[in-house]
Scaffold this active site. Structure first.
Site, short mmCIF file in Angstrom:
data_model
loop_
_atom_site.label_atom_id
_atom_site.label_comp_id
_atom_site.label_asym_id
_atom_site.label_seq_id
_atom_site.Cartn_x
_atom_site.Cartn_y
_atom_site.Cartn_z
N ASP A 136 0.82 -1.22 0.00
CA ASP A 136 0.00 0.00 0.00
C ASP A 136 0.86 1.27 0.00
OD1 ASP A 136 -2.06 -1.79 0.23
OD2 ASP A 136 -3.02 -0.80 1.93
N HIS A 194 3.58 -2.34 3.18
CA HIS A 194 3.59 -0.95 2.74
C HIS A 194 4.84 -0.60 1.94
CE1 HIS A 194 0.51 -0.76 5.84
NE2 HIS A 194 0.06 0.31 5.22
ZN LIG Z 1 -2.82 3.25 3.11
#
Ligand SMILES: [Zn+2]
Length: 201
Positions: A20, A168
């Site tokens: 992400d 992430h």
């Molecule tokens: Zn996010």
């Protein structure tokens, strides 16, 4: 022999890695390098306002064969926005990614995983499916306060077949551990798929 290997592959447990909050210069390139080296396809839930700054990285993600997902334009909490703003958060990102890559967005992950009725309605209208996660690797900036608790390699035994792992763009620790994490899962027999591949059988 070919039939046998196809059967073995079909029976292998599958896992989808998702990254992400990209693209993030300096980090996304490194992630792509590790994934290419390991011959692993993943899914990148990108943010529109970051993608507009580095369309070259978005294109590279697509060219490397990864799936791109919509992670909103501004990465704001969608439940605090007006209906019109929510609609734009989704559509502007999908349109931008389509302009850069020629691909139609299929999946949406709301920032923080927070859904609202307006967001659900917009996803339906814009033909986007919801993708959350089954396991949070805990590598976002906020989570990294306690690294020992969220070490990527400590998650290996928690990965179940058809897991969707939330990772992430941005964590040094993820870059350090990702290759070993992938290798350990391969040794356990896992095959790596995109979120769309995971949901399609
Ligand atoms: Zn996010």
């Amino acid at each position: 022999m070919l039939v046998l290997s196809v059967t073995v592959l079909a029976q292998s447990p599958r896992v989808a890695l998702t990254f992400d909050d990209g693209p993030l210069p300096g980090v996304t390139e490194a992630l792509l390098g590790i994934l290419k080296q390991a011959n692993v396809k993943a899914t990148f839930f990108v943010v529109g306002r970051s993608s507009v700054l580095r369309p070259d990285l978005v294109l590279q993600i697509a060219r490397d064969g990864h799936e791109l997902g919509n992670h909103s334009y501004s990465h704001l909490r969608l439940d605090g926005l007006t209906d019109r703003q929510v609609a734009l958060e989704l559509s502007a990102t999908s349109e931008l990614i389509a302009r850069i890559t020629g691909q139609k967005m299929k999946c949406f992950r709301p920032p923080g995983g927070r859904l609202s009725p307006v967001c659900e309605r917009e996803m339906k209208m814009q033909d986007l499916c919801l993708v959350r996660w089954t396991l949070n690797a805990g590598d976002s900036e906020m989570d990294l306060v306690d690294l020992s608790r969220h070490h990527l390699l400590s998650l290996i035994d928690k990965i179940r077949p058809n897991a969707i792992v939330l990772l992430h763009n941005g964590s040094e620790q993820t870059l350090t551990d990702l290759a070993a994490f992938i290798q350990a899962l391969k040794e356990k027999g896992f095959v790596f798929v995109t979120v769309s591949e995971l949901s399609h059988d």
